[in-house]
Motif scaffolding. Structure first.
Motif, PDB file in Angstrom:
ATOM      1  N   MET A  38       0.839  -1.173   0.000  1.00  0.00           N
ATOM      2  CA  MET A  38       0.000   0.000   0.000  1.00  0.00           C
ATOM      3  C   MET A  38       0.888   1.240   0.000  1.00  0.00           C
ATOM      4  N   THR A  39       0.588   2.225  -0.870  1.00  0.00           N
ATOM      5  CA  THR A  39       1.366   3.464  -0.934  1.00  0.00           C
ATOM      6  C   THR A  39       0.437   4.660  -1.049  1.00  0.00           C
ATOM      7  N   SER A  40       1.004   5.816  -0.862  1.00  0.00           N
ATOM      8  CA  SER A  40       0.283   7.082  -1.040  1.00  0.00           C
ATOM      9  C   SER A  40       1.045   7.925  -2.042  1.00  0.00           C
ATOM     10  N   ARG A  41       0.412   8.963  -2.527  1.00  0.00           N
ATOM     11  CA  ARG A  41       1.046   9.921  -3.423  1.00  0.00           C
ATOM     12  C   ARG A  41       0.977  11.303  -2.788  1.00  0.00           C
ATOM     13  N   PHE A  42       2.030  12.093  -2.982  1.00  0.00           N
ATOM     14  CA  PHE A  42       2.037  13.497  -2.577  1.00  0.00           C
ATOM     15  C   PHE A  42       1.285  14.246  -3.665  1.00  0.00           C
ATOM     16  N   THR A  43       0.076  14.694  -3.370  1.00  0.00           N
ATOM     17  CA  THR A  43      -0.778  15.272  -4.408  1.00  0.00           C
ATOM     18  C   THR A  43      -1.002  16.770  -4.264  1.00  0.00           C
ATOM     19  N   GLU A  44      -0.938  17.302  -3.048  1.00  0.00           N
ATOM     20  CA  GLU A  44      -1.233  18.719  -2.839  1.00  0.00           C
ATOM     21  C   GLU A  44      -0.377  19.270  -1.709  1.00  0.00           C
ATOM     22  N   LEU A  45      -0.032  20.533  -1.817  1.00  0.00           N
ATOM     23  CA  LEU A  45       0.576  21.266  -0.721  1.00  0.00           C
ATOM     24  C   LEU A  45      -0.397  22.388  -0.391  1.00  0.00           C
ATOM     25  N   VAL A  46      -0.856  22.442   0.848  1.00  0.00           N
ATOM     26  CA  VAL A  46      -1.876  23.402   1.254  1.00  0.00           C
ATOM     27  C   VAL A  46      -1.217  24.571   1.971  1.00  0.00           C
ATOM     28  N   VAL A  47      -1.631  25.783   1.593  1.00  0.00           N
ATOM     29  CA  VAL A  47      -1.127  27.007   2.204  1.00  0.00           C
ATOM     30  C   VAL A  47      -2.299  27.735   2.837  1.00  0.00           C
ATOM     31  N   ASP A  48      -2.251  27.917   4.168  1.00  0.00           N
ATOM     32  CA  ASP A  48      -3.252  28.736   4.843  1.00  0.00           C
ATOM     33  C   ASP A  48      -2.954  30.198   4.550  1.00  0.00           C
ATOM     34  N   CYS A  49      -4.005  30.987   4.318  1.00  0.00           N
ATOM     35  CA  CYS A  49      -3.796  32.386   3.970  1.00  0.00           C
ATOM     36  C   CYS A  49      -5.069  33.197   4.206  1.00  0.00           C
ATOM     37  N   HIS A  50      -4.934  34.517   4.104  1.00  0.00           N
ATOM     38  CA  HIS A  50      -6.090  35.405   4.224  1.00  0.00           C
ATOM     39  C   HIS A  50      -6.814  35.576   2.899  1.00  0.00           C
ATOM     40  N   ASP A  51      -6.059  35.600   1.796  1.00  0.00           N
ATOM     41  CA  ASP A  51      -6.642  35.911   0.489  1.00  0.00           C
ATOM     42  C   ASP A  51      -6.211  34.862  -0.545  1.00  0.00           C
ATOM     43  N   PRO A  52      -6.952  33.754  -0.634  1.00  0.00           N
ATOM     44  CA  PRO A  52      -6.563  32.687  -1.562  1.00  0.00           C
ATOM     45  C   PRO A  52      -6.465  33.141  -3.012  1.00  0.00           C
ATOM     46  N   GLU A  53      -7.349  33.999  -3.460  1.00  0.00           N
ATOM     47  CA  GLU A  53      -7.303  34.466  -4.854  1.00  0.00           C
ATOM     48  C   GLU A  53      -6.014  35.221  -5.136  1.00  0.00           C
ATOM     49  N   ARG A  54      -5.631  36.104  -4.219  1.00  0.00           N
ATOM     50  CA  ARG A  54      -4.409  36.904  -4.410  1.00  0.00           C
ATOM     51  C   ARG A  54      -3.169  36.021  -4.428  1.00  0.00           C
ATOM     52  N   LEU A  55      -3.062  35.099  -3.464  1.00  0.00           N
ATOM     53  CA  LEU A  55      -1.883  34.234  -3.431  1.00  0.00           C
ATOM     54  C   LEU A  55      -1.857  33.275  -4.607  1.00  0.00           C
ATOM     55  N   ALA A  56      -3.015  32.762  -5.009  1.00  0.00           N
ATOM     56  CA  ALA A  56      -3.059  31.882  -6.181  1.00  0.00           C
ATOM     57  C   ALA A  56      -2.582  32.634  -7.422  1.00  0.00           C
ATOM     58  N   ALA A  57      -3.022  33.874  -7.587  1.00  0.00           N
ATOM     59  CA  ALA A  57      -2.590  34.674  -8.739  1.00  0.00           C
ATOM     60  C   ALA A  57      -1.080  34.910  -8.695  1.00  0.00           C
ATOM     61  N   PHE A  58      -0.546  35.221  -7.521  1.00  0.00           N
ATOM     62  CA  PHE A  58       0.899  35.428  -7.375  1.00  0.00           C
ATOM     63  C   PHE A  58       1.660  34.160  -7.779  1.00  0.00           C
ATOM     64  N   TRP A  59       1.284  33.014  -7.198  1.00  0.00           N
ATOM     65  CA  TRP A  59       2.013  31.782  -7.473  1.00  0.00           C
ATOM     66  C   TRP A  59       1.784  31.274  -8.898  1.00  0.00           C
ATOM     67  N   CYS A  60       0.634  31.559  -9.492  1.00  0.00           N
ATOM     68  CA  CYS A  60       0.441  31.231 -10.918  1.00  0.00           C
ATOM     69  C   CYS A  60       1.455  31.996 -11.767  1.00  0.00           C
ATOM     70  N   ALA A  61       1.661  33.278 -11.443  1.00  0.00           N
ATOM     71  CA  ALA A  61       2.627  34.080 -12.190  1.00  0.00           C
ATOM     72  C   ALA A  61       4.053  33.597 -11.945  1.00  0.00           C
ATOM     73  N   VAL A  62       4.371  33.208 -10.725  1.00  0.00           N
ATOM     74  CA  VAL A  62       5.718  32.730 -10.398  1.00  0.00           C
ATOM     75  C   VAL A  62       6.027  31.437 -11.135  1.00  0.00           C
ATOM     76  N   LEU A  63       5.083  30.490 -11.084  1.00  0.00           N
ATOM     77  CA  LEU A  63       5.347  29.127 -11.549  1.00  0.00           C
ATOM     78  C   LEU A  63       4.772  28.794 -12.924  1.00  0.00           C
ATOM     79  N   ASP A  64       4.081  29.737 -13.545  1.00  0.00           N
ATOM     80  CA  ASP A  64       3.380  29.486 -14.807  1.00  0.00           C
ATOM     81  C   ASP A  64       2.365  28.354 -14.632  1.00  0.00           C
ATOM     82  N   PHE A  65       1.655  28.378 -13.506  1.00  0.00           N
ATOM     83  CA  PHE A  65       0.566  27.443 -13.225  1.00  0.00           C
ATOM     84  C   PHE A  65      -0.738  28.080 -13.656  1.00  0.00           C
TER      85      PHE A  65
END
Length: 138
Positions: free
Chosen positions: A1-28
């Motif tokens: 039996m194994t697992s996969r690392f599928t998500e890294l969760v970041v707690d924050c105040h403004d998910p939309e703002r941080l998602a936009a920042f990291w999309c620009a950083v990583l081309d996600f």
């Protein structure tokens, strides 16, 4: 039996703002969003693909009421792929990141930065081919 690392969760105040920042950083791109949550990634995961092999994890930003209180115990490292480390640091500063001093001292081969909500991350050496470099090697 194994697992996969599928998500890294970041707690924050403004998910939309941080998602936009990291999309620009990583081309996600945003691959899922709901009330108080935004998930970004370089691919859209399916159960079949995840079960078949290790895939890059996605980043999930979740709204929480409390603020950041201490240095992160887990952080991201990023490596520029098409320019120098110095050029990438300048780009990230323009996107809203900040350089931070966590006592790392001089002469390090990486730059410690923080995203717009203060989450630390490191910019490592460039992975750009040397003939593709436009500025000083970082």
């Amino acid at each position: 039996m194994t697992s996969r690392f599928t998500e890294l969760v970041v707690d924050c105040h403004d998910p939309e703002r941080l998602a936009a920042f990291w999309c620009a950083v990583l081309d996600f791109k945003v691959i899922d969003r709901s009330e108080g949550k935004v998930e970004i990634g370089s691919w859209e995961p399916t159960v079949e693909e995840v079960r078949a092999r290790q895939m890059p994890p996605t980043l999930v930003f979740i709204r929480v009421p409390e603020g950041k209180t201490a240095k992160n115990r887990l952080h991201l490292d990023v490596s520029p792929i098409d320019g120098s480390t110095d050029d990438e640091v300048a780009r990230l500063l323009a996107l809203g990141a900040a350089k931070v001093d966590l006592g790392q001292g001089p002469g390090r081969s990486w730059v410690v930065m923080a995203d717009p909500e203060g989450n630390e991350f490191d910019v490592l050496r460039t992975l750009a081919p040397s003939n593709y470099m436009t500025g000083p090697k970082g």
